[in-house]
Design a protein around this motif. Structure first.
Motif, PDB file in Angstrom:
ATOM      1  N   UNK A  26      19.351  -9.653  11.503  1.00  0.00           N
ATOM      2  CA  UNK A  26      19.116 -10.772  12.300  1.00  0.00           C
ATOM      3  C   UNK A  26      20.118 -10.981  13.456  1.00  0.00           C
ATOM      4  N   UNK A  27      21.090 -10.487  13.478  1.00  0.00           N
ATOM      5  CA  UNK A  27      22.166 -10.587  14.449  1.00  0.00           C
ATOM      6  C   UNK A  27      21.782  -9.788  15.642  1.00  0.00           C
ATOM      7  N   UNK A  28      20.870  -8.836  15.546  1.00  0.00           N
ATOM      8  CA  UNK A  28      20.293  -8.026  16.762  1.00  0.00           C
ATOM      9  C   UNK A  28      19.173  -8.387  17.255  1.00  0.00           C
ATOM     10  N   UNK A  29      18.414  -9.383  16.766  1.00  0.00           N
ATOM     11  CA  UNK A  29      17.175  -9.959  17.263  1.00  0.00           C
ATOM     12  C   UNK A  29      17.235 -10.631  18.558  1.00  0.00           C
ATOM     13  N   UNK A  30      16.566 -10.526  19.519  1.00  0.00           N
ATOM     14  CA  UNK A  30      16.505 -11.107  20.780  1.00  0.00           C
ATOM     15  C   UNK A  30      16.023 -12.623  20.510  1.00  0.00           C
ATOM     16  N   UNK A  31      15.021 -12.965  19.881  1.00  0.00           N
ATOM     17  CA  UNK A  31      14.725 -14.220  19.561  1.00  0.00           C
ATOM     18  C   UNK A  31      14.293 -14.417  18.148  1.00  0.00           C
ATOM     19  N   UNK A  32      14.661 -15.466  17.522  1.00  0.00           N
ATOM     20  CA  UNK A  32      14.428 -15.760  16.059  1.00  0.00           C
ATOM     21  C   UNK A  32      13.532 -17.157  15.911  1.00  0.00           C
ATOM     22  N   UNK A  33      12.206 -17.159  15.516  1.00  0.00           N
ATOM     23  CA  UNK A  33      11.510 -18.143  15.197  1.00  0.00           C
ATOM     24  C   UNK A  33      11.825 -18.585  13.729  1.00  0.00           C
ATOM     25  N   UNK A  34      12.313 -20.048  13.400  1.00  0.00           N
ATOM     26  CA  UNK A  34      12.385 -20.296  11.937  1.00  0.00           C
ATOM     27  C   UNK A  34      11.175 -21.461  11.862  1.00  0.00           C
ATOM     28  N   UNK A  35      10.212 -21.007  11.048  1.00  0.00           N
ATOM     29  CA  UNK A  35       9.287 -22.232  10.570  1.00  0.00           C
ATOM     30  C   UNK A  35       9.147 -22.067   8.952  1.00  0.00           C
ATOM     31  N   UNK A  36       8.763 -23.416   8.768  1.00  0.00           N
ATOM     32  CA  UNK A  36       8.420 -23.537   7.051  1.00  0.00           C
ATOM     33  C   UNK A  36       7.120 -22.521   6.936  1.00  0.00           C
ATOM     34  N   UNK A  37       7.286 -21.906   5.533  1.00  0.00           N
ATOM     35  CA  UNK A  37       6.258 -21.148   5.261  1.00  0.00           C
ATOM     36  C   UNK A  37       5.606 -22.178   4.043  1.00  0.00           C
ATOM     37  N   UNK A  38       5.547 -21.543   2.784  1.00  0.00           N
ATOM     38  CA  UNK A  38       5.181 -22.523   1.653  1.00  0.00           C
ATOM     39  C   UNK A  38       6.269 -23.284   1.049  1.00  0.00           C
TER      40      UNK A  38
END
Length: 353
Positions: A85-97
């Protein structure tokens, strides 16, 4: 007599001036012939990178044409800490179930060897991936979701088709399924090419601030950000500002988010919180999430927060104020999507502490 003396003095002055001129000429010629120039103060060369990474705004000397890879990353408590995760350019965080979030991590400027654990697909995630023209990588999905991915022409790699093949996916023994499937990111382009997908692409960069603009940002103090997705089960995300780096360090449920192996903290230069409509659509708790209509948002940068709107522009979720895009500070971005009910006013707390 006086007239004679005046003439003698005038001739003498002309003679001395001529000698002085010859000496200067000799000195100049000597310098030029010896190849020696007058000393000049050292001035560092002003260099600017020719290219930038479109998702981070960071400069590079190499042409950026590798296609973005997006990966569904597990955020169940049994999957933490994650890898890559530290190397990702963008991270989206969204609810799943349920009330547990899941990540969609975009990779282009950095390519870690391993990312994961990887989990299943959802419609709003693969639509985001498509909007950024990214390869979409996940592990498993409901039959109707897989059918939507195929029908909508999404360029995808489904881990259930490569489960523990030792090339694209690997099951790790230190965790139990479904929290142990890890993507071998370096194999993605080869496998994608084998499916006939393009692995090269050109992208318009997102809107970014210049150094001067970033230094002159104004807004309310935002040293600490708290996002409550749920109190039961506890699903609380926090970002704490570090003045030295100018970044925000992420925590989840009271524990700092770090890399599994290195324990390096996860950092974001920009924290972008967007509010939108969520709806549970089946008995499994799967959701529909509106990432088209736009709405209210917070853009948090350099210890300050601006109230903005968010819009979906050509598939990308961007901050907008008075109809104009608001620039990101060059660096990594974390985008947290929160439900309109109860809304940001109830679920997000921003303070100077």
């Amino acid at each position: 007599m006086k007239k004679l003396l005046f003439v003698v003095l005038a001739v003498l002055m002309l003679f001395l001036a001529a000698c002085s001129k010859d000496e200067r000429s000799a000195t100049d010629n000597g310098t030029k012939e010896s190849g020696l120039d007058e000393e000049k103060p050292d001035t560092p060369a002003q260099t600017e990178e020719e290219f930038i990474y479109p998702l981070t705004g960071i400069g590079t000397d190499e042409k950026v044409d590798n296609r973005i890879i997006s990966v569904m990353v597990n955020n169940h408590s049994s999957a933490r800490p994650q890898t890559g995760l530290s190397e990702a350019d963008i991270v989206f965080e969204i609810l799943a179930e349920g009330m547990i979030t899941r990540f969609l991590a975009f990779y282009q400027s950095e390519m870690p060897e391993v990312v994961g654990p990887v989990r299943s697909a959802r419609e709003y995630y693969f639509k985001l991936a498509s909007g950024y023209n990214a390869l979409y990588v996940y592990h498993g999905a409901a039959t109707f979701v897989n059918e939507m991915i195929v029908d909508q022409g999404i360029d995808y790699l489904n881990g259930s088709m490569y489960d523990n093949d030792g090339n694209l996916f690997k099951r790790e023994s230190f965790r139990k399924a479904p929290h142990n499937s890890y993507l071998q990111l370096q194999a993605v382009y080869d496998v994608a090419e084998g499916k006939g997908y393009e692995t090269k692409a050109s992208y318009e960069p997102l809107e970014f601030l210049s150094d001067t603009e970033a230094e002159s940002l104004s807004g309310n103090a935002a040293k600490h950000v708290k996002i409550v997705y749920s109190n039961n089960p506890m699903e609380i995300v926090e970002f704490n500002y570090d003045e030295t780096s100018g970044n925000y360090f992420r925590s989840s449920d009271g524990e700092q988010t770090v890399e599994l192996n290195s324990e390096d903290p996860i950092q974001a230069t920009n924290v972008f919180i967007v509010e939108t409509f969520h709806e549970v659509i089946d008995d499994e708790g799967r959701r529909a999430v509106d990432l088209e209509s736009g709405g209210n948002g917070y853009l948090i940068q350099r210890g300050q927060v601006q109230e903005v709107q968010w819009e979906n522009r050509d598939g990308r979720i961007v901050p907008v104020k008075d109809g104009q895009p608001v620039g990101f500070v060059p660096g990594k971005t974390w985008i947290n999507v929160v439900p309109a009910n109860p809304g940001m006013q109830q679920s997000v707390t921003i303070s100077n502490e």
